[in-house]
Design an enzyme around this catalytic site. Structure first.
Site, PDB file in Angstrom:
ATOM      1  N   ASP A   8       3.574 -10.432  -6.711  1.00 46.44           N
ATOM      2  CA  ASP A   8       2.969  -9.348  -5.926  1.00 46.44           C
ATOM      3  C   ASP A   8       1.577  -9.084  -6.487  1.00 46.44           C
ATOM      4  O   ASP A   8       1.409  -8.874  -7.688  1.00 46.44           O
ATOM      5  CB  ASP A   8       3.852  -8.093  -6.042  1.00 46.44           C
ATOM      6  CG  ASP A   8       3.323  -6.945  -5.209  1.00 46.44           C
ATOM      7  OD1 ASP A   8       3.804  -6.753  -4.097  1.00 46.44           O
ATOM      8  OD2 ASP A   8       2.408  -6.236  -5.693  1.00 46.44           O
ATOM      9  N   ASP A 108       0.792  -9.305   0.555  1.00 48.51           N
ATOM     10  CA  ASP A 108       0.423  -9.652  -0.831  1.00 48.51           C
ATOM     11  C   ASP A 108       1.608 -10.036  -1.710  1.00 48.51           C
ATOM     12  O   ASP A 108       1.501  -9.978  -2.928  1.00 48.51           O
ATOM     13  CB  ASP A 108      -0.351  -8.493  -1.469  1.00 48.51           C
ATOM     14  CG  ASP A 108       0.535  -7.359  -1.932  1.00 48.51           C
ATOM     15  OD1 ASP A 108       1.602  -7.147  -1.320  1.00 48.51           O
ATOM     16  OD2 ASP A 108       0.170  -6.695  -2.919  1.00 48.51           O
ATOM     17  N   GLU A 109       2.727 -10.404  -1.105  1.00 50.99           N
ATOM     18  CA  GLU A 109       3.841 -10.787  -1.980  1.00 50.99           C
ATOM     19  C   GLU A 109       4.702 -11.882  -1.380  1.00 50.99           C
ATOM     20  O   GLU A 109       4.749 -12.053  -0.162  1.00 50.99           O
ATOM     21  CB  GLU A 109       4.688  -9.567  -2.350  1.00 50.99           C
ATOM     22  CG  GLU A 109       5.430  -8.965  -1.197  1.00 50.99           C
ATOM     23  CD  GLU A 109       5.995  -7.589  -1.561  1.00 50.99           C
ATOM     24  OE1 GLU A 109       7.146  -7.522  -2.004  1.00 50.99           O
ATOM     25  OE2 GLU A 109       5.253  -6.609  -1.382  1.00 50.99           O
TER      26      GLU A 109
HETATM   27  N1  DCP Z   1      -0.804  -0.942   2.171  1.00 47.49           N
HETATM   28  C1  DCP Z   1      -1.212  -0.035   3.114  1.00 47.49           C
HETATM   29  N2  DCP Z   1      -0.518   1.140   3.326  1.00 47.49           N
HETATM   30  C2  DCP Z   1       0.596   1.406   2.595  1.00 47.49           C
HETATM   31  C3  DCP Z   1       1.050   0.482   1.632  1.00 47.49           C
HETATM   32  C4  DCP Z   1       0.302  -0.696   1.436  1.00 47.49           C
HETATM   33  O1  DCP Z   1      -2.233  -0.278   3.784  1.00 47.49           O
HETATM   34  N3  DCP Z   1       1.267   2.556   2.798  1.00 47.49           N
HETATM   35  C5  DCP Z   1      -1.602  -2.164   1.945  1.00 47.49           C
HETATM   36  C6  DCP Z   1      -2.642  -1.936   0.886  1.00 47.49           C
HETATM   37  C7  DCP Z   1      -2.107  -2.614  -0.336  1.00 47.49           C
HETATM   38  C8  DCP Z   1      -1.286  -3.742   0.240  1.00 47.49           C
HETATM   39  O2  DCP Z   1      -0.781  -3.245   1.488  1.00 47.49           O
HETATM   40  O3  DCP Z   1      -3.148  -3.102  -1.181  1.00 47.49           O
HETATM   41  C9  DCP Z   1      -0.153  -4.167  -0.639  1.00 47.49           C
HETATM   42  O4  DCP Z   1       0.723  -3.084  -0.855  1.00 47.49           O
HETATM   43  P1  DCP Z   1       1.477  -2.859  -2.208  1.00 47.49           P
HETATM   44  O5  DCP Z   1       2.578  -1.906  -1.938  1.00 47.49           O
HETATM   45  O6  DCP Z   1       1.845  -4.171  -2.819  1.00 47.49           O
HETATM   46  O7  DCP Z   1       0.441  -2.079  -3.143  1.00 47.49           O
HETATM   47  P2  DCP Z   1      -0.834  -2.578  -3.927  1.00 47.49           P
HETATM   48  O8  DCP Z   1      -0.936  -4.063  -3.949  1.00 47.49           O
HETATM   49  O9  DCP Z   1      -2.036  -1.883  -3.396  1.00 47.49           O
HETATM   50  O10 DCP Z   1      -0.562  -2.011  -5.385  1.00 47.49           O
HETATM   51  P3  DCP Z   1       0.457  -2.520  -6.508  1.00 47.49           P
HETATM   52  O11 DCP Z   1      -0.416  -2.941  -7.657  1.00 47.49           O
HETATM   53  O12 DCP Z   1       1.290  -1.332  -6.833  1.00 47.49           O
HETATM   54  O13 DCP Z   1       1.243  -3.644  -5.929  1.00 47.49           O
HETATM   55 CA    CA Z   2       0.864  -5.329  -4.485  1.00 47.31          CA
HETATM   56 CA    CA Z   3       3.368  -5.716  -2.059  1.00 45.98          CA
END
Ligand code: DCP
Ligand code: CA
Ligand code: CA
Length: 365
Positions: A8, A108-109
């Protein structure tokens, strides 16, 4: 022995923004709707770890984020850029394990089946090399979790973030899982977690005290899964893109209807959801199907397959409207349910003839 790796990306959208603007790395960065000095509507898409220290998180109202951290850099969502970057990362992963061992689960995962590595120590080395390859190719960091099944791998990848790598061997599963809060288990959302805490069940270990029958009485079918999950068991296998045959949604109307605009609006809303799910998986579609179920449960559907795969919502939408028309006009019966479905997928950038063959296997070890 199954060995599953979950990878991820760290603060994905925000990290992409930091990449070309290194000065952002030392500031809280919030990607999302415009804050308009605290008056903005809309939500936070994501934020970097500095912003998280102020309590900002994904899905939070942007006005709230502004209140918590007004000195952050607020940046708009550049979806196309994130999509392209995601595509490149997924391709890199695919090159390393082959398409048949990979399941992309969001932008992203992905889960990778690395059972062929035969040991958790080899899998750890592989995970580290993947992180390095992504860094080298994209200057982005990711967190990795490795375990004997999808559930454990996913919890492990979130265990230490950012840049984490957590390996949980079968012997370590219970020690790892039991002290965690029930919310980490797949399918336990806010509602289920509340229902559990109401009964004094806070940690996974608390769940072990209840017979399966109790969990089934509370949660129905999900109770069975919950019983297994609490014991670290998860039989879900990796579903590769070529196995996802179709994505669809349908909805039953409160009352059977001949209201054309209501049915059309519903179909477009469902189409939007289906399309978003398809785009998450980086697919393009060739076939669109519209289904109508009428009063007395007679069901008809109409499909159209286009010559070359499309990712366009407008194409999807116009086909939905085109296919719906005869379903509405040919039968004068009231409509009970309407649905849309996409199928015959191709993975983004993939040539049709390559679809059946796994992508080049370029193993890192
Ligand atoms: N995303 C979004 N709205 C949300 C959740 C996520 O637009 N409510 C988008 C932005 C994030 C991407 O999806 O960058 C991936 O979500 P993740 O839950 O994997 O979160 P992040 O990658 O941002 O952070 P982490 O480091 O906790 O994985
Ligand atoms: Ca992420
Ligand atoms: Ca994710």
């Amino acid at each position: 022995m199954p060995i599953i790796l979950h990878i991820d990306m760290d603060y994905f959208f925000a990290q992409i923004e930091e990449r070309k603007k290194p000065w952002l790395k030392t500031r809280p960065v919030i990607v999302g709707a415009h804050p308009k000095k605290g008056q903005g509507r809309g939500v936070v898409s994501t934020c970097n770890y500095l912003a998280r220290k102020f309590g900002v998180h994904s899905g939070m109202a942007i006005s709230e984020a502004y209140r918590l951290c007004s000195h952050a850099a607020f940046l708009p969502v550049r979806g196309k850029l994130y999509g392209t970057t995601s595509g490149k990362i997924m391709k890199l992963l695919c090159r390393n394990v082959g398409q048949g061992s990979m399941e992309q689960v969001s932008v992203d995962e992905a889960y990778l089946d690395v059972s062929w590595l035969e040991s958790f120590s080899a899998a750890k080395k592989f995970g580290l090399q993947l992180q390095q390859s992504i860094w080298k190719a994209e200057q982005l960091t990711a967190s990795v979790g490795i375990g004997p099944n999808k559930m454990i791998a996913k919890i492990a990848s979130g265990f230490k973030k950012p840049r984490g790598l957590t390996v949980i061997t079968p012997e370590q599963v219970n020690g790892f899982l039991q002290p965690m809060r029930v919310g980490v288990l797949p399918g336990v959302g806010e509602k289920a977690a509340l229902a559990l805490t109401d009964r004094g069940i806070n940690k996974v270990s608390d769940l072990l005290e209840y017979p399966e029958a109790n969990l089934v009485a509370w949660f129905g079918k999900f109770g069975h899964s919950l019983y297994q999950e609490a014991r670290g068991v998860d039989d879900r296998t990796i579903v590769t893109s070529s196995e996802v045959k179709s994505i669809g949604r349908q909805e039953t109307f409160a009352e059977d209807t001949r209201d054309k605009s209501l049915v059309t609006k519903t179909l477009i809303r469902l189409a939007r959801e289906v399309w978003e799910e398809m785009r998450e998986k980086k697919f393009r579609f060739r076939t669109v199907t519209v289904t109508c179920r009428y009063k007395y449960f007679e069901t008809l559907d109409r499909s159209k397959t286009i010559a070359s795969a499309s990712e366009q919502f407008v194409t999807f939408k116009s086909l939905v409207l085109q296919l719906f028309l005869p379903l509405f006009l040919d039968t004068k019966k009231p409509i009970r349910l309407a649905g849309v479905r996409l199928s015959k997928f191709q993975v983004e950038d993939e040539e049709p003839e390559q679809q059946e063959t796994p992508c080049e296997q370029l193993r890192l070890l």
